[in-house]
Write an enzyme that holds these catalytic residues in place. Sequence first.
Site, short mmCIF file in Angstrom:
data_model
loop_
_atom_site.label_atom_id
_atom_site.label_comp_id
_atom_site.label_asym_id
_atom_site.label_seq_id
_atom_site.Cartn_x
_atom_site.Cartn_y
_atom_site.Cartn_z
N SER A 56 -28.23 2.18 19.50
CA SER A 56 -27.12 1.24 19.44
C SER A 56 -27.09 0.40 18.17
CB SER A 56 -27.14 0.36 20.69
OG SER A 56 -25.99 -0.42 20.74
N HIS A 57 -27.24 -0.91 18.33
CA HIS A 57 -27.10 -1.84 17.22
C HIS A 57 -28.40 -2.01 16.43
CE1 HIS A 57 -28.49 -3.67 20.86
NE2 HIS A 57 -29.10 -4.58 20.14
N ASP A 79 -20.47 -1.23 16.69
CA ASP A 79 -21.90 -1.11 16.42
C ASP A 79 -22.31 0.34 16.18
OD1 ASP A 79 -21.56 -0.22 19.03
OD2 ASP A 79 -23.54 -0.89 19.66
N ASP A 87 -23.43 2.83 17.92
CA ASP A 87 -22.95 3.92 18.79
C ASP A 87 -21.53 3.71 19.31
OD1 ASP A 87 -23.89 1.78 20.32
OD2 ASP A 87 -24.30 3.05 22.05
N ASP A 116 -19.99 1.28 21.06
CA ASP A 116 -19.59 0.68 22.34
C ASP A 116 -19.37 -0.82 22.27
OD1 ASP A 116 -22.26 0.12 22.08
OD2 ASP A 116 -22.88 0.95 24.01
N ARG A 117 -19.71 -1.44 21.15
CA ARG A 117 -19.49 -2.89 21.03
C ARG A 117 -18.29 -3.19 20.16
NH1 ARG A 117 -25.16 -6.10 20.65
NH2 ARG A 117 -26.21 -4.93 22.30
N LYS A 120 -19.18 0.64 27.93
CA LYS A 120 -18.35 -0.29 27.18
C LYS A 120 -17.77 0.46 25.99
CE LYS A 120 -22.41 -2.50 24.99
NZ LYS A 120 -23.58 -2.01 25.75
C1 VG1 Z 1 -28.42 -6.04 24.84
C2 VG1 Z 1 -27.28 -6.89 25.35
C3 VG1 Z 1 -26.70 -6.29 26.62
C4 VG1 Z 1 -26.27 -4.84 26.34
C5 VG1 Z 1 -27.45 -4.06 25.79
C6 VG1 Z 1 -27.07 -2.66 25.39
O1 VG1 Z 1 -29.47 -6.01 25.79
O2 VG1 Z 1 -27.71 -8.21 25.59
O3 VG1 Z 1 -25.62 -7.08 27.05
O4 VG1 Z 1 -25.81 -4.23 27.52
O5 VG1 Z 1 -27.96 -4.72 24.62
O6 VG1 Z 1 -26.02 -2.65 24.47
P1 VG1 Z 1 -30.76 -6.93 25.69
O7 VG1 Z 1 -31.64 -6.51 26.81
O8 VG1 Z 1 -31.34 -6.71 24.32
O9 VG1 Z 1 -30.27 -8.35 25.82
V1 VG1 Z 1 -25.94 -1.43 23.31
O10 VG1 Z 1 -24.58 -1.65 22.47
O11 VG1 Z 1 -27.45 -1.53 22.78
O12 VG1 Z 1 -25.95 0.05 24.19
CO CO Z 2 -24.14 -0.05 21.42
#
Ligand code: VG1
Ligand code: CO
Length: 543
Positions: free
Chosen positions: A113-114, A277, A279, A281-282, A376
């Site tokens: 992801s990010h 981000d 992947d 989804d954000r 998302k």
């Molecule tokens: C973070 C965010 C959470 C989100 C998750 C995955 O998790 O706070 O809201 O669902 O990332 O998003 P954490 O446990 O680091 O707070 V993504 O865009 O990484 O799939």
């Molecule tokens: Co993501």
Amino acid sequence: MQAGTIATAPYTDQKPGTSGLRKRVPVFRQAHYLENFVQSIFDTIAVPPNATLVLGGDGRYYNREAIQVILRMAAANGFMRVLVGKGGILSTPAASCIIRKYRTHGGIILSASHNPGGPDGDFGIKYNTANGGPAPEKITEAIFAQSKKIAQYRISETADVELDRTGDYEISGMTVSVIDPVEAYAELMESLFDFTAIRKLLAGGFKIKFDAMHAVTGPYAREIFVHRLGAPVDSVMNAVPLPDFGSGHPDPNLTYAHELVEILYGEDAPEFGAASDGDGDRNMILGKQFFVTPSDSLAILAANAHLVPGYQQGLAGIARSMPTSAAADRVAKTLGIPCYETPTGWKFFGNLMDAGKVTLCGEESFGTGSDHIREKDGLWAVLFWLNILAVRKQSVQGIVFEHWAKYGRNVYSRHDYEDIPADAANGVMKLLHDSFATLKGAQFGHLQVKMCDDFSYTDPVDGSVSTGQGVRIIFTDGSRIIFRLSGTGTGGATLRIYLESFEPDVSKHHLDAQVALATLIRIALQISELHKRTGRDKPTVIT
Ligand code: VG1
Ligand code: CO
């Protein structure tokens, strides 16, 4: 061509976090590491005959190698067919869309992801079930349990599959269909939003800027904004996905998407800005010199959903993660629909959507989506905003201020302390737990603590219980301070502090959130002894 069984020994650290298994690339490159986890997935889901798998990732470093390994393993584990995105690319929402469209058995998404990528950056893998959503906790726990006792995995001995040309290929009796990663997703978007109205808005000189951050959304954004909606080519910046995201940190917030932020706060700024981000989804939504808090964005989408073709028939309900502000709750109340509060992570929304209880979902972490898929969806949120802007013909800022005037403002901010020693982070959380009894009823200036607990959730659909989801300190006036440890990091610990207070007074709505929340911020630091315990005197990221 033959399928072999390879002996292996378990790793002990393959526990999926908030969103799949995330580790640094060198960890994934250890002998059998990836294979062990993939086999643990296949063992857990017990691949039925004639099953199809969706496979793709955000294009980060190690994506292509991992895809070749997973294809060989899927063949040896009896899959009939794998749908893989061309070039190994599928955004997370597109993967969810394709799982649902072709009614596949599920999918594997390769992404951290990010988190930054590259040879020393992060890699990740996640399993999504047949509804298109992240596997629920009982499956991820079973995968972890299996990974701790795995003794062998199955893999075919075949040459690499050509990933850069669409078409069907055969490996060890399994079909690999290399598909266009964008087409089905773009069509789904066109079915939900009024593309004609958005096209007209853009043709009328409404300038937009979308930052793909050299991550997966580049090709999707080009197809949708430029080809289908007629925006100028330079409306999409950093559009070419790169394995290391151009050395950037593909997290769409005010800190890491600063290139876009500078454009939107600069001279001759576009009317609308957005970023996604790694992947896809954000989403981050910006107006001219204006930032929309993700919690507000969810509430505003809900309040304006009747203006958007795909949602004109009304919303069944809304769900938000616990740390997300209660702005959406106020809209739900006005609409007369339920609002659910779930733990952090998209996997908790799936049951509610499958049961038809909610239409829109959101998290404060720049995640918004609906029941069109089970993830998302960054570009979906951007298109939703553009559709609203095309109908209302107001500025982003104008829409937000009008919303606050009607519903009041849930002033909100999140402070992240990234990469702190795990001991210090655990110490802070323990201190807070130990303070519950003394905190209850405690007075801090005009604020009094009404209750504190560690959030736990009982899924209203299947009754499953998830505990330890974040410390909540709730004041009598509804203000909240939440402390949570991140479950997506790969180094040290990240402590998140979420701050929220309600401001009904319109004359104070223009205040900067950090100013409006100053008292709560002070209380949070005092009761957590955060500075003393971590040696940090300010957050790494403020959103
Ligand atoms: C973070 C965010 C959470 C989100 C998750 C995955 O998790 O706070 O809201 O669902 O990332 O998003 P954490 O446990 O680091 O707070 V993504 O865009 O990484 O799939
Ligand atoms: Co993501």
